[in-house]
Enzyme design. Structure first.
Site, PDB file in Angstrom:
ATOM      1  N   CYS A   1      13.245  35.803  35.833  1.00 42.26           N
ATOM      2  CA  CYS A   1      13.965  36.485  36.919  1.00 42.26           C
ATOM      3  C   CYS A   1      13.917  37.986  36.648  1.00 42.26           C
ATOM      4  O   CYS A   1      13.849  38.408  35.492  1.00 42.26           O
ATOM      5  CB  CYS A   1      15.404  35.979  36.932  1.00 42.26           C
ATOM      6  SG  CYS A   1      16.489  36.882  38.046  1.00 42.26           S
TER       7      CYS A   1
ATOM      8  N   ASP B   1      40.759  29.364  52.524  1.00 39.59           N
ATOM      9  CA  ASP B   1      40.647  27.923  52.658  1.00 39.59           C
ATOM     10  C   ASP B   1      42.069  27.359  52.576  1.00 39.59           C
ATOM     11  O   ASP B   1      43.005  28.034  52.158  1.00 39.59           O
ATOM     12  CB  ASP B   1      39.735  27.396  51.533  1.00 39.59           C
ATOM     13  CG  ASP B   1      39.345  25.947  51.748  1.00 39.59           C
ATOM     14  OD1 ASP B   1      39.734  25.367  52.769  1.00 39.59           O
ATOM     15  OD2 ASP B   1      38.643  25.404  50.870  1.00 39.59           O
TER      16      ASP B   1
ATOM     17  N   CYS C   1      16.316  40.151  38.062  1.00 39.72           N
ATOM     18  CA  CYS C   1      17.576  40.776  38.454  1.00 39.72           C
ATOM     19  C   CYS C   1      18.037  41.709  37.334  1.00 39.72           C
ATOM     20  O   CYS C   1      17.566  41.612  36.201  1.00 39.72           O
ATOM     21  CB  CYS C   1      18.632  39.726  38.785  1.00 39.72           C
ATOM     22  SG  CYS C   1      19.504  39.065  37.357  1.00 39.72           S
TER      23      CYS C   1
ATOM     24  N   CYS D   1      18.863  39.948  34.076  1.00 39.29           N
ATOM     25  CA  CYS D   1      17.724  39.355  33.359  1.00 39.29           C
ATOM     26  C   CYS D   1      16.733  40.400  32.868  1.00 39.29           C
ATOM     27  O   CYS D   1      15.923  40.108  31.984  1.00 39.29           O
ATOM     28  CB  CYS D   1      17.019  38.326  34.238  1.00 39.29           C
ATOM     29  SG  CYS D   1      18.063  36.900  34.596  1.00 39.29           S
TER      30      CYS D   1
ATOM     31  N   ASP E   1      42.174  20.278  57.404  1.00 35.73           N
ATOM     32  CA  ASP E   1      41.488  19.133  57.999  1.00 35.73           C
ATOM     33  C   ASP E   1      41.474  17.963  57.021  1.00 35.73           C
ATOM     34  O   ASP E   1      41.850  18.107  55.855  1.00 35.73           O
ATOM     35  CB  ASP E   1      40.063  19.525  58.394  1.00 35.73           C
ATOM     36  CG  ASP E   1      39.311  20.159  57.240  1.00 35.73           C
ATOM     37  OD1 ASP E   1      39.812  21.178  56.692  1.00 35.73           O
ATOM     38  OD2 ASP E   1      38.250  19.645  56.853  1.00 35.73           O
TER      39      ASP E   1
END
Lengths: 646, 646
Positions: A274, A89, A276, A279, A124
């Site tokens: 969760c 970026d 995952c 978790c 930009d």
């Protein structure tokens, strides 16, 4: 830059993007790597979450003496220790947040090139949602100017030119169009973070669609700053290919946990909802006991597991043809997201979305609520019914919704009715009017609706019902109560199979296609097992096969010849360059770069006539892209050749 | 048996069930352990998924010579190597599937007792959905007979008496009532597998509700044979506490993968749309390369990860007060499940559900679609508005939906209007009519709606609007267009704060509660920080505090005395046994076993007057249970005592 479409659903797509450091499958997520403080290394991310590409900030590196030196000397990949693709970026967001970016807009592009970024971003001008149209216009003018000046400096780096324009849709489209004209490679949609922070998803949808309208469809699109999985499905369905997440770390830092349905505070939870690895290994009290840095690391990992899994769900939904189902399901998690779907009910957006919507899908269409009836595939079917369907008889009997396929469910009744009189038989279904001869066509047979539907859907159905039957004499059939008309012509016995293939071909290929296909002696071969129509021969030539999966036709070359003769250029045509002709004659696929023109009405998975520039029929095939895409893409298959014209 | 409610939402609840082998938190899932072939050991399940209780089949063990011998000698816990709670099934399902169960219905109960099962099941008669009412009635008669004969044999084992009755709601209720009369401990709902196999979720809802209506609310309820997480949220919201899963293994065996939104075939997938440890460690091609037994094991583990995680999500939703949101969200995954929610729109079911619905919740109410307006908490608010709200003035100005709280959003307009004339001001909100003085009350302020709502919700709102304003003179206010009435009495300046506390107390405590609470000199203390009402003093006595979280009152003992005087028995009362009086006087909680009577209108989290059998006011507190529960439960807190009457 090599970027090609592999699979698709809605206006979403699975693509391959080739970079100097490897190929990335989209839609995908680029975790933000803070060069000052790497929380989880890109290598570990690749290992744990299958991360394929990361993004880091060249402005921060440039500002930091040591980092800058190291980056210039060893390259960005060494600096963050990752040999996969790295996007950088430019500092635009920092200039928006801190308002203190002191760097030349071209120097930062050169710097990104010099440190070996795979995808570098122009500096930009960030367009905030609250700026006036005038301010926004000034901003995009400057952005476009800087983009143009950046192109010559990009070297081997892919250049990302960010589309701005605040919430002004015409400015977004204009900016996208202007930036599509220059030699750029990658298109972030900028200025959307404040919209997401304030859950202005409706405005976000407007920004995405208006930008996409102006954009070269062959370029990757990146929703800049979108890191919460809640909006991934909708954004992908509208054509976004990339997301970037600093959310995983920021949220973790605040003790917030990301879920597909929103965010929860660790402090509010008794359990971790969760599965995952984080978790399942830890429970809430174990997490709370951790020292802060360790807790942040664990939560960040959870956040990335969840975010990357959402992308897997999205890609799976694309492959299955269930992306709209996923979008609608996710919208039920958040009232603002739900509200944003209203944008998709607007006619102009349906028209735009329909161009991307495949003709049929692998899985049945599932009803999820009042948004389903507004899907582009339903819109298309209604449009085609109104335009292409021929009422054969003067009277129509309208049957109520029943089990699918309707011709089986209503078999006895239909036999009884048609013994006495020839009438049109049409089912007033939850998807709209379904002529009985079209009842095996996707999605009429391949759809799952509850027994009762919502009021909004009923209203839409009422409208299409009235439009479709305008001027027709109809009998709303009630078994045991309704009577056949006593007037009207009694024709010869109806050939139901001919009736079916005529109606399907008119809907699929265009009005009156049946008149050329079936104006001679026709033999219909049916499956012995299912009794369904399989192959159609015309004067001994195999012209069509009917697919069991979606009740539509596969076009054979003999059928293609008839349609080629009957329909004027460019209808159903895909036109290829002279160079490609020898390849087509070897039954090779039609690559997008060889396509010079195309029927604008062709949509993904449509049957198509492959012709040369003199409109000589070379082959018959199946489109993977729409016209705009065929013309724009330089890589990938535009249509698969099925059979050549010897 | 010790079974108590810890937390609750909808008609769902988090409970603790104590067994000989440990305590189980509900709602929970019992994986089915096949004693012939243990795929994943219960110990490993505990380790991986946090499994607390398993279920195995005593009939299979009984039939198998070796297993039977070992079970009788060493006990069921040794046999399957698990020291946690073990439930056993009796062979009913086998008799339904194979129709060849040859065992005496009492012998199998004795056998379960003898092998040390924690929860043993009677051999009930499986009622299929296609049986006639007569057949079903015979079946339940036999089931009830067997249950009665089984009770004396249960010993220390908890006895599960399965409720049958096919799809006949009156029979379900009757069976439940009869079985509630006997000394049983655990209530499975039987005969529901064929309904789930055919996705007849609407019938499933009817079966659950009709059974629950007849059941003792203090007993655990088990949806027998329900192992797919898709239906867990809805079943829990209707009061099911236990599920059992053989699906994890059966599906794995067929290469099918369970997800919260449905089932996918491994063969159809390119990626694994899941972040469980199995799906993060393996990709699709790795799984496909595994030998079959290993693949089955991995898929079974995935299936259990997902199933147990769904229960964590459900328990989390209960704690947050978001269970209806989860139910509605899940329904958008499956059209049949969506259709099943229509059952909950029926008035008789709303009335039943409202008894369990807490008065307010931790999190804001989220709109998910046309089911939201039918939630019991909305139904209650409409009912109370119609019954308890006093129109103070002859004219009402109706303002359109705006930002919340409305009194802030419309502050200037209201000031302008009321300067001229005293009128009622009511917002025509997405939740129904909201008198401006109630705008901080849950869920009026604590709700998230999109800017536009669906047609069905509009229709419901229209209906309640007409009913609420019947006979009232209203002005639908349009800013800049509407004018104040020129007639009507101009009263003294309105005391907005008094207006607010009066309206809130009438809605919260009952019609005219304000007349006794505020019929003397009132001092209102506000938060310096927020400006909101905090404490209310009447003639110097602190009678009420207003909670910032839900805009409702916490009742102080001085306020309680007034209400106790004003409202006749049993209104707002919880009556305790003489034995409990000394404990209440020490400000101990009111335990359910000490409650002898209670206001049937009290609902969870309501303020309540704790009295002795002579209706002497002992204390003021807050209910955790409704009347039926207070009377039935032997364990747990019925109400928390806040302040005693000295």
């Amino acid at each position: 830059m090599k970027f090609e479409i592999i699979d698709r659903d809605a206006a979403g797509r699975i693509c391959k993007l080739q970079t100097k450091h490897g190929t990335v499958t989209t839609p995908n997520l680029m975790p933000v790597i803070n060069p000052n403080k790497i929380l989880i290394s890109p290598k570990e991310m690749k290992n744990l979450f299958g991360t394929e590409i990361v993004i880091t900030n060249s402005y921060i590196i440039h500002k930091h003496k040591e980092l800058k030196k190291k980056a210039l000397k060893e390259g960005i990949h060494k600096l963050i220790d990752f040999n996969g693709p790295v996007m950088t970026d430019s500092g635009t967001f920092q200039s928006y947040v801190y308002n203190d970016v002191e760097i030349d807009s071209i120097d930062i592009v050169k710097f990104q090139r010099d440190i070996g970024s795979d995808i570098g971003t122009i500096l930009d001008v960030f367009g905030t949602p609250d700026q006036t149209k005038n301010e926004s216009e000034k901003g995009i003018t400057e952005t476009i100017k800087r983009a143009k000046m950046s192109v010559p400096e990009k070297g081997e780096m892919l250049l990302a030119c960010t589309i701005q324009g605040s919430i002004y849709q015409d400015l977004r489209t204009k900016c996208a169009k202007e930036l599509s004209k220059i030699n750029a490679d990658f298109y972030p949609l900028g200025g959307v973070v404040p919209l997401m922070e304030n859950q202005r998803y409706s405005d976000l949808v407007k920004c995405i669609i208006s930008s996409k309208r102006g954009l070269d469809p062959s370029k990757p699109v990146h929703l800049f700053g979108a890191g919460h999985p809640l909006i991934f499905p909708l954004a992908v369905a509208l054509g976004c290919d990339f997301f970037d997440s600093s959310a995983y770390a920021k949220y973790a830092n605040d003790g917030r946990i990301i879920f597909p349905w929103g965010t929860e505070k660790l402090d509010d939870l008794n359990e971790l909802p969760c599965c995952c690895p984080i978790c399942t290994k830890n429970n809430v009290s174990e997490l709370k006991k951790m020292k802060k840095s360790e807790l942040i690391l664990q939560l960040a990992k959870h956040n990335l597991y969840v975010s990357f899994t959402e992308l897997k769900k999205i890609r799976t939904a694309i492959v299955e043809g269930h992306l709209w189902e996923l979008v609608e399901r996710r919208a039920s998690s958040n009232p603002y997201l739900l509200y944003a779907l209203k944008e998709l009910k607007k006619n102009k957006n349906k028209i735009w979305l329909e161009k991307f919507e495949p003709i049929s899908k692998k899985k049945a269409l599932f009803y999820t609520g009042n948004h389903t009836i507004h899907r582009p595939i339903v819109y298309r079917m209604h449009k085609r019914l109104l335009k292409n369907y021929n009422f054969l008889f003067d009277t129509t009997i309208v049957l109520p919704e029943g089990n699918k396929p309707y011709s089986t469910y209503y078999a006895n009744l239909i036999k009884k009715i048609r013994k006495k009189r020839n009438v049109n038989i049409i089912v007033h279904s939850h998807l709209g009017p379904v002529p009985i001869e079209l009842d095996e066509m996707y999605p009429f047979a391949q759809s799952v609706f509850p027994q009762a539907i919502d009021k909004e859907t009923s209203n839409v159905l009422k409208k299409i019902f009235n439009e479709f039957f305008k001027g027709e004499k109809i009998i709303l059939w009630k078994e045991g109560k309704s009577h056949l008309p006593t007037t009207g012509i009694r024709k010869n016995r109806l050939d139901l199979d001919l009736n079916r293939i005529s109606a399907v071909s008119d809907i699929q290929f265009g009005k009156d296609a049946s008149k050329t296909l079936f104006n001679a002696s026709i033999r219909i071969v049916k499956s012995k097992k299912t009794g369904k129509i399989r192959n159609i021969y015309r004067e001994g030539n195999h012209i069509l096969s009917m697919r069991a999966s979606d009740g539509m036709f596969t076009l054979k070359i003999e059928g293609a010849k008839l349609l080629h003769n009957f329909f004027k250029y460019p209808k159903l045509r895909v036109v290829v360059k002279e160079d490609a002709v020898p390849f087509i004659k070897e039954r090779k696929s039609v690559f997008a770069k060889f396509v010079t023109d195309c029927d604008p009405a062709l949509i993904p998975l449509d049957e198509c006539l492959i012709v040369d520039k003199k409109d000589t029929l070379l082959a018959v095939g199946r489109c993977l892209l729409n016209k705009n895409e065929m013309i724009s893409f330089n890589y990938g298959v535009a249509a698969k050749t099925r059979e050549i014209n010897n």
